[in-house]
Motif scaffolding. Structure first.
Motif, PDB file in Angstrom:
ATOM      1  N   ILE A  99      76.538 -67.938 -42.802  1.00 26.35           N
ATOM      2  CA  ILE A  99      76.283 -66.933 -43.834  1.00 26.35           C
ATOM      3  C   ILE A  99      77.195 -65.748 -43.545  1.00 26.35           C
ATOM      4  O   ILE A  99      77.061 -65.085 -42.510  1.00 26.35           O
ATOM      5  N   ILE A 100      78.143 -65.494 -44.461  1.00 26.57           N
ATOM      6  CA  ILE A 100      79.174 -64.482 -44.234  1.00 26.57           C
ATOM      7  C   ILE A 100      78.921 -63.284 -45.150  1.00 26.57           C
ATOM      8  O   ILE A 100      78.874 -63.433 -46.377  1.00 26.57           O
ATOM      9  N   PRO A 101      78.734 -62.090 -44.596  1.00 26.05           N
ATOM     10  CA  PRO A 101      78.496 -60.911 -45.429  1.00 26.05           C
ATOM     11  C   PRO A 101      79.792 -60.453 -46.095  1.00 26.05           C
ATOM     12  O   PRO A 101      80.890 -60.805 -45.651  1.00 26.05           O
ATOM     13  N   PRO A 102      79.694 -59.669 -47.173  1.00 26.02           N
ATOM     14  CA  PRO A 102      80.911 -59.113 -47.780  1.00 26.02           C
ATOM     15  C   PRO A 102      81.621 -58.200 -46.786  1.00 26.02           C
ATOM     16  O   PRO A 102      80.982 -57.553 -45.956  1.00 26.02           O
ATOM     17  N   SER A 103      82.943 -58.162 -46.868  1.00 22.57           N
ATOM     18  CA  SER A 103      83.717 -57.361 -45.926  1.00 22.57           C
ATOM     19  C   SER A 103      84.977 -56.847 -46.599  1.00 22.57           C
ATOM     20  O   SER A 103      85.561 -57.514 -47.462  1.00 22.57           O
ATOM     21  N   ARG A 104      85.393 -55.655 -46.208  1.00 23.96           N
ATOM     22  CA  ARG A 104      86.628 -55.074 -46.729  1.00 23.96           C
ATOM     23  C   ARG A 104      87.792 -55.243 -45.741  1.00 23.96           C
ATOM     24  O   ARG A 104      88.861 -54.687 -45.940  1.00 23.96           O
ATOM     25  N   SER A 105      87.559 -56.013 -44.687  1.00 22.23           N
ATOM     26  CA  SER A 105      88.599 -56.170 -43.677  1.00 22.23           C
ATOM     27  C   SER A 105      89.775 -56.973 -44.222  1.00 22.23           C
ATOM     28  O   SER A 105      89.619 -57.848 -45.074  1.00 22.23           O
ATOM     29  N   THR A 106      90.937 -56.682 -43.704  1.00 20.85           N
ATOM     30  CA  THR A 106      92.155 -57.389 -44.095  1.00 20.85           C
ATOM     31  C   THR A 106      92.192 -58.743 -43.401  1.00 20.85           C
ATOM     32  O   THR A 106      91.947 -58.831 -42.192  1.00 20.85           O
TER      33      THR A 106
END
Length: 211
Positions: free
Chosen positions: A117-124
């Motif tokens: 289960i992968i949360p939303p992320s703003r990482s590049t």
């Protein structure tokens, strides 16, 4: 390995030892083995195996280690698993880099299965490379998969597979979590499911790993 009886004294030790016999018998029956078959594999006499399963022989590491190896299960499963009549799988989730990883397989080696289960992320996206083969299936949400120079988006019901020696990264494609089923195997073990670029439907040939 945590030793179960360290938490509750000798009463817990007796309970653990009592449960080993039925567990051994259930494993043998499930694999359709006779006592003679198991004796030939482990070098343990038929009479000793019979007494272990009936609870008349006290188990020890000298006996349990070859039995765990013969059945292809961790030693913990022989001495500390849930009762054999309980069909539920008791797996402990692991949190890595914000994602929840739930292992679905316990046997050592071979193809390993996970629910992630992968949360939303703003990482590049930062692609990585390592030995192995990955197959993934989207259960819920939208998955972004950056594979080499391809930037793919997969929705529920779509799948992808790739050689992990190819630079890769994956994460949530939008501001909602994504839930996936993942199979990872060593080099040479692969699933025959491929995703088309651009989030198109996957070519579903088979999910069985190569021999």
């Amino acid at each position: 390995m945590a030793i179960p009886w360290e938490r509750g004294g000798m009463d817990d030790l007796d309970d653990v030892i009592t449960a080993v016999g039925p567990r051994l018998r259930a494993l043998r029956v499930r694999r359709d083995l006779t006592l003679s078959d198991l004796s030939a594999t482990t070098g343990i006499s038929v009479s000793t195996l019979s007494r272990l399963e009936s609870g008349q022989r006290r188990p020890n590491l000298e006996l349990l280690l070859p039995l765990a190896r013969a059945h292809g299960v961790p030693l913990d499963e022989l001495v500390g698993a849930p009762d054999t009549g309980d069909p539920r799988i008791h797996m402990k989730p692991v949190t890595r880099h914000g994602s929840v990883l739930i292992p679905l397989t316990r046997r050592p080696g071979g193809v390993q299965a996970y629910k992630q289960i992968i949360p939303p992320s703003r990482s590049t996206p930062s692609q990585k490379v390592h030995e192995g083969y990955e197959w993934m299936y989207v259960l819920d949400g939208r998955l972004r998969l950056v594979l080499g120079d391809q930037d793919l988006v997969l929705g529920p019901g779509e799948a992808a597979e790739f050689d992990t020696r190819t630079p890769h990264w994956w994460g949530a494609a939008d501001d909602k979590p994504v839930e996936i089923l993942s199979l990872f195997g060593r080099q040479g073990e692969r699933a025959h499911v491929r995703a088309r670029p651009g989030g198109g439907e996957a070519d579903d040939e088979s999910v069985e790993p190569d021999e």
